[in-house]
Design a protein around this motif. Sequence first.
Motif, PDB file in Angstrom:
ATOM      1  N   PRO A  84       1.397  -5.066  -6.102  1.00  0.00           N
ATOM      2  CA  PRO A  84       2.448  -4.659  -6.932  1.00  0.00           C
ATOM      3  C   PRO A  84       2.224  -3.790  -8.153  1.00  0.00           C
ATOM      4  CG  PRO A  84       2.594  -7.104  -6.616  1.00  0.00           C
ATOM      5  CD  PRO A  84       1.324  -6.555  -5.906  1.00  0.00           C
ATOM      6  N   LEU A  85       1.090  -3.629  -8.386  1.00  0.00           N
ATOM      7  CA  LEU A  85       0.558  -2.569  -9.261  1.00  0.00           C
ATOM      8  C   LEU A  85       0.349  -1.425  -8.771  1.00  0.00           C
ATOM      9  CD1 LEU A  85      -0.281  -3.011 -12.424  1.00  0.00           C
ATOM     10  CD2 LEU A  85      -2.694  -2.960 -11.580  1.00  0.00           C
ATOM     11  N   HIS A 141       2.209  -0.120  -6.158  1.00  0.00           N
ATOM     12  CA  HIS A 141       3.441   0.369  -6.043  1.00  0.00           C
ATOM     13  C   HIS A 141       4.251   0.432  -7.262  1.00  0.00           C
ATOM     14  CE1 HIS A 141       2.822  -1.503  -2.283  1.00  0.00           C
ATOM     15  NE2 HIS A 141       3.210  -2.647  -2.359  1.00  0.00           N
ATOM     16  N   ALA A 142       3.789  -0.006  -8.499  1.00  0.00           N
ATOM     17  CA  ALA A 142       4.482   0.137  -9.685  1.00  0.00           C
ATOM     18  C   ALA A 142       4.534   1.560 -10.336  1.00  0.00           C
ATOM     19  CB  ALA A 142       4.069  -0.804 -10.664  1.00  0.00           C
ATOM     20  N   GLU A 143       5.588   1.894 -11.151  1.00  0.00           N
ATOM     21  CA  GLU A 143       5.609   3.067 -11.810  1.00  0.00           C
ATOM     22  C   GLU A 143       4.332   3.583 -12.298  1.00  0.00           C
ATOM     23  OE1 GLU A 143       9.076   3.008 -14.242  1.00  0.00           O
ATOM     24  OE2 GLU A 143      10.356   3.836 -12.437  1.00  0.00           O
ATOM     25  N   PHE A 167       1.247   6.529  -7.470  1.00  0.00           N
ATOM     26  CA  PHE A 167       2.103   7.735  -7.343  1.00  0.00           C
ATOM     27  C   PHE A 167       2.112   9.024  -8.798  1.00  0.00           C
ATOM     28  CE2 PHE A 167       3.772   5.394  -3.738  1.00  0.00           C
ATOM     29  CZ  PHE A 167       3.430   6.369  -2.911  1.00  0.00           C
ATOM     30  N   LYS A 170      -1.623   5.519  -1.444  1.00  0.00           N
ATOM     31  CA  LYS A 170      -0.454   6.124  -1.534  1.00  0.00           C
ATOM     32  C   LYS A 170       0.591   5.982  -0.207  1.00  0.00           C
ATOM     33  CE  LYS A 170      -1.100  10.002  -4.823  1.00  0.00           C
ATOM     34  NZ  LYS A 170      -1.358  11.593  -4.499  1.00  0.00           N
ATOM     35  N   THR A 171      -0.269   6.246   0.798  1.00  0.00           N
ATOM     36  CA  THR A 171       0.156   5.852   2.389  1.00  0.00           C
ATOM     37  C   THR A 171       0.520   4.418   2.520  1.00  0.00           C
ATOM     38  OG1 THR A 171      -1.362   7.672   3.099  1.00  0.00           O
ATOM     39  CG2 THR A 171      -0.335   6.602   4.720  1.00  0.00           C
ATOM     40  N   SER A 189       1.369   2.313   0.376  1.00  0.00           N
ATOM     41  CA  SER A 189       2.500   1.967  -0.572  1.00  0.00           C
ATOM     42  C   SER A 189       3.787   2.614  -0.158  1.00  0.00           C
ATOM     43  CB  SER A 189       2.281   2.481  -2.054  1.00  0.00           C
ATOM     44  OG  SER A 189       3.373   2.202  -2.925  1.00  0.00           O
ATOM     45  N   ALA A 190       3.667   3.802   0.448  1.00  0.00           N
ATOM     46  CA  ALA A 190       4.868   4.564   1.083  1.00  0.00           C
ATOM     47  C   ALA A 190       5.442   3.834   2.258  1.00  0.00           C
ATOM     48  CB  ALA A 190       4.555   6.051   1.404  1.00  0.00           C
ATOM     49  N   ASP A 220       4.969   0.465   3.108  1.00  0.00           N
ATOM     50  CA  ASP A 220       5.528  -0.738   2.468  1.00  0.00           C
ATOM     51  C   ASP A 220       6.806  -0.561   1.814  1.00  0.00           C
ATOM     52  OD1 ASP A 220       4.994  -3.695   1.779  1.00  0.00           O
ATOM     53  OD2 ASP A 220       5.680  -2.849  -0.189  1.00  0.00           O
ATOM     54  N   TYR A 221       6.960   0.481   1.242  1.00  0.00           N
ATOM     55  CA  TYR A 221       8.537   0.743   0.441  1.00  0.00           C
ATOM     56  C   TYR A 221       9.270   0.969   1.512  1.00  0.00           C
ATOM     57  CZ  TYR A 221      11.660   3.097  -2.641  1.00  0.00           C
ATOM     58  OH  TYR A 221      12.814   3.311  -3.180  1.00  0.00           O
ATOM     59  N   ARG A 277       9.210  -2.672   4.205  1.00  0.00           N
ATOM     60  CA  ARG A 277       8.854  -4.139   3.311  1.00  0.00           C
ATOM     61  C   ARG A 277      10.221  -5.141   3.955  1.00  0.00           C
ATOM     62  NH1 ARG A 277      11.094  -2.735  -2.519  1.00  0.00           N
ATOM     63  NH2 ARG A 277      11.958  -0.863  -1.749  1.00  0.00           N
TER      64      ARG A 277
END
Lengths: 118, 251
Positions: free
Chosen positions: B197-198, B200-202, B206, B232-233, B235-236, B238-239, B242
Amino acid sequence: MKRSNAPIFWLLFGAGGMVSALIGPVLVFITGIAAPAGMLLPRELLSYANVLSFSQHWAGKCFLFVIIFLFLWHSAHRIFHTLHDIGLHAGLGAKLVCYGAATTGTLVAGCALLRLGW
Amino acid sequence: MNTSERMITMEVLRYRPEQDETPFFQQFLVPFTDDMSVLQGLQYIKDELEGSLSFRWSCRMAICGSCGMMINGVPKLACHTFLRDTYPNTLRVEALAHFPIERDLVIVMDDFMAKLESIRPYIIADTPRALSEGEYLQTPAQLDLYEQFSSCINCLLCYAACPQYGLNSKFIGPGAMALVHRYNLDSRDSGSAQRMPLVHAEEGVFNCTAVGYCSQVCPKKVDPANAVNINKTESAKDYFLRFVTPKGAGK
């Protein structure tokens, strides 16, 4: 913690970067140097009739659309981050201007290609 | 090797909060031999010239990560940099960039300590393992996956190098990201769902614009930039995936 929506923009940026790196230079060479100057390629290659029929074919339409819209999103993302890097932390405003321009460009390109007919 | 003693000018950033409004540079003429590090130069100043000079140090051999500072504008370990490489020019030493100064060359590292804690930098097992079950077994291939990222000594050179951390210190940063990656890749660990989660977070990956200077200054060849960009890959992926991936499917 709020989840970042950056993946949307980052993937468009990445796709645009990949396409521009692969075919950007050769596009510049063909459309900017080789064909207009008649070097290696005939001048008529980019004649109005040729380009029109190219953009009326479904494959040509797809190619033009992908090139225009991915290049736009790539540059919008890069400009947005560069603004941040040079100290202009405009936040939401900069985001709206950069990504808004890319969205507008995408829509205009899509409509123009459709209006050209098949 | 030149064993004769020469003199080098060291220009050191001073800041004593109880008496100085702003940091300032103080010059010292330091005798040195070819085998002397910048840290030894600072120790000479403290012992012989200016006893009030403050700096962190411990191991003197690039293992503890205490003596990170800006040397001629570049984040480096003072014990890992030789005075002879700057001579005959003036050598400039400053506190690590992007961090508040506590005193002279000592920075306030609370921000990093909080980040380090937040990523849970330890092995989280699904089920606690009883002593009677013996040690964890790991193949050389499983070790290879994360070993490079486990060399981090928390020296913070990568944070001083990262322009994005400098612009926005909310960014979790290269060092902590490398450690997230290190534990997520460990075959003994099942804590990635708690750490991602960290990522992926703002505040997460990124913020990185792939400058790569963090990996260049890393004294332990950890390559944090690689860890950030692999994530990054991840996280993207998973975005977008998910909603279709069963929970716990992607470790």
